[in-house]
Motif scaffolding. Structure first.
Motif, short mmCIF file in Angstrom:
data_model
loop_
_atom_site.label_atom_id
_atom_site.label_comp_id
_atom_site.label_asym_id
_atom_site.label_seq_id
_atom_site.Cartn_x
_atom_site.Cartn_y
_atom_site.Cartn_z
N ALA A 256 -17.88 70.32 -18.61
CA ALA A 256 -18.76 69.58 -17.71
C ALA A 256 -18.70 70.12 -16.28
O ALA A 256 -19.50 69.73 -15.43
N GLY A 257 -17.74 71.01 -16.01
CA GLY A 257 -17.59 71.54 -14.66
C GLY A 257 -17.04 70.51 -13.69
O GLY A 257 -17.20 70.64 -12.48
N SER A 258 -16.34 69.50 -14.21
CA SER A 258 -15.87 68.40 -13.38
C SER A 258 -14.37 68.41 -13.11
O SER A 258 -13.90 67.68 -12.24
N VAL A 259 -13.61 69.22 -13.86
CA VAL A 259 -12.16 69.27 -13.70
C VAL A 259 -11.68 70.71 -13.88
O VAL A 259 -12.08 71.39 -14.83
N ALA A 260 -10.81 71.16 -12.97
CA ALA A 260 -10.15 72.46 -13.10
C ALA A 260 -8.65 72.22 -13.28
O ALA A 260 -8.07 71.38 -12.58
N VAL A 261 -8.07 72.96 -14.22
CA VAL A 261 -6.67 72.81 -14.56
C VAL A 261 -5.96 74.14 -14.38
O VAL A 261 -6.48 75.19 -14.78
N GLN A 262 -4.77 74.11 -13.78
CA GLN A 262 -3.91 75.29 -13.67
C GLN A 262 -2.95 75.26 -14.85
O GLN A 262 -2.16 74.32 -14.99
N VAL A 263 -3.02 76.27 -15.71
CA VAL A 263 -2.12 76.38 -16.86
C VAL A 263 -1.04 77.38 -16.49
O VAL A 263 -1.34 78.47 -15.99
N GLU A 264 0.21 76.99 -16.75
CA GLU A 264 1.34 77.85 -16.41
C GLU A 264 2.52 77.54 -17.33
O GLU A 264 2.56 76.47 -17.95
N PRO A 265 3.47 78.47 -17.39
CA PRO A 265 4.67 78.20 -18.19
C PRO A 265 5.45 77.03 -17.61
O PRO A 265 5.52 76.86 -16.38
N SER B 234 -14.18 66.81 -9.52
CA SER B 234 -15.36 66.30 -8.84
C SER B 234 -15.11 64.84 -8.43
O SER B 234 -14.21 64.18 -8.96
N GLU B 235 -15.91 64.36 -7.53
CA GLU B 235 -15.77 62.96 -7.10
C GLU B 235 -15.99 62.01 -8.27
O GLU B 235 -15.33 60.98 -8.39
N GLU B 236 -16.94 62.35 -9.15
CA GLU B 236 -17.19 61.51 -10.33
C GLU B 236 -15.98 61.46 -11.25
O GLU B 236 -15.61 60.40 -11.76
N ALA B 237 -15.34 62.61 -11.48
CA ALA B 237 -14.14 62.65 -12.33
C ALA B 237 -13.02 61.83 -11.70
O ALA B 237 -12.29 61.12 -12.41
N LYS B 238 -12.86 61.93 -10.39
CA LYS B 238 -11.83 61.14 -9.70
C LYS B 238 -12.10 59.65 -9.86
O LYS B 238 -11.18 58.86 -10.10
N ALA B 239 -13.38 59.25 -9.73
CA ALA B 239 -13.74 57.84 -9.87
C ALA B 239 -13.49 57.36 -11.30
O ALA B 239 -12.97 56.25 -11.50
N ASP B 240 -13.86 58.17 -12.29
CA ASP B 240 -13.61 57.80 -13.69
C ASP B 240 -12.12 57.61 -13.95
O ASP B 240 -11.70 56.68 -14.65
N ALA B 241 -11.30 58.50 -13.40
CA ALA B 241 -9.85 58.39 -13.57
C ALA B 241 -9.32 57.13 -12.90
O ALA B 241 -8.48 56.42 -13.48
N ARG B 242 -9.81 56.84 -11.68
CA ARG B 242 -9.37 55.62 -10.99
C ARG B 242 -9.71 54.39 -11.80
O ARG B 242 -8.92 53.45 -11.87
N ASP B 243 -10.89 54.38 -12.45
CA ASP B 243 -11.29 53.24 -13.28
C ASP B 243 -10.33 53.02 -14.44
O ASP B 243 -10.25 51.92 -14.99
N SER B 244 -9.61 54.07 -14.84
CA SER B 244 -8.65 53.96 -15.94
C SER B 244 -7.21 53.83 -15.44
O SER B 244 -6.27 53.94 -16.22
N GLY B 245 -7.03 53.66 -14.13
CA GLY B 245 -5.71 53.41 -13.59
C GLY B 245 -4.99 54.64 -13.04
O GLY B 245 -3.85 54.54 -12.62
#
Length: 146
Positions: free
Chosen positions: A42-51, A64-75
């Motif tokens: 969705a282009g809404s979250v970037a993750v750093q993968v590392e050992p 994205s702001e929308e992803a942050k809001a969705d996460a806040r809605d889930s606590g």
């Protein structure tokens, strides 16, 4: 259990076709092919993968702001820094098993990651002893979105 099943169904859109992915190729993303920055479909979250010790882990470094809001809605009050890929250990050629945390659902799922190309990894989450699974193809990126 019904709630977890419904949550997993919302995890990702269904895969576009049932064809096998192309054979994996060595990628530019470190010796295991998965370290680096990855962007969800969705282009809404970037993750750093590392050992992390003897495993691979990933945490949110951009959202994205929308992803942050969705996460806040889930606590999840602070999405940035949240571990979403946890303790992935090798299970075969270019394949790892671990746990994926979906912040906007507030749930952890059994998961596998497979390097299906030099810049694509498939993240798959499952419930019911891996009887019901959904997957997303994440793309390697060189820098964070603006």
């Amino acid at each position: 259990m019904h709630l977890a099943l419904c949550a997993l169904l919302a995890l990702a859109p269904a895969a576009g076709n049932a064809q096998s992915p192309p054979p994996p190729r060595a990628g530019p993303n470190g010796p295991n092919g998965l370290t680096g920055l990855w962007l969800n479909p969705a282009g809404s979250v970037a993750v750093q993968v590392e050992p992390c010790a003897d495993a691979l882990c990933g945490h949110v470094v951009w959202a994205s702001e929308e992803a942050k809001a969705d996460a806040r809605d889930s606590g999840v009050t602070a999405l940035l820094g949240t571990a979403v890929l946890e303790q992935y250990r090798p299970t075969g050629a270019r394949r790892w098993a671990g746990t994926v945390y979906v912040p906007d659902m507030g749930h952890h799922f059994d998961s596998t990651i497979e390097a299906i190309g030099p810049d694509v990894m498939r993240v798959r989450g499952c419930v019911l002893h891996r009887l019901l699974c959904r997957s997303q193809d994440w793309n390697h990126i060189a820098r964070l979105p603006q």
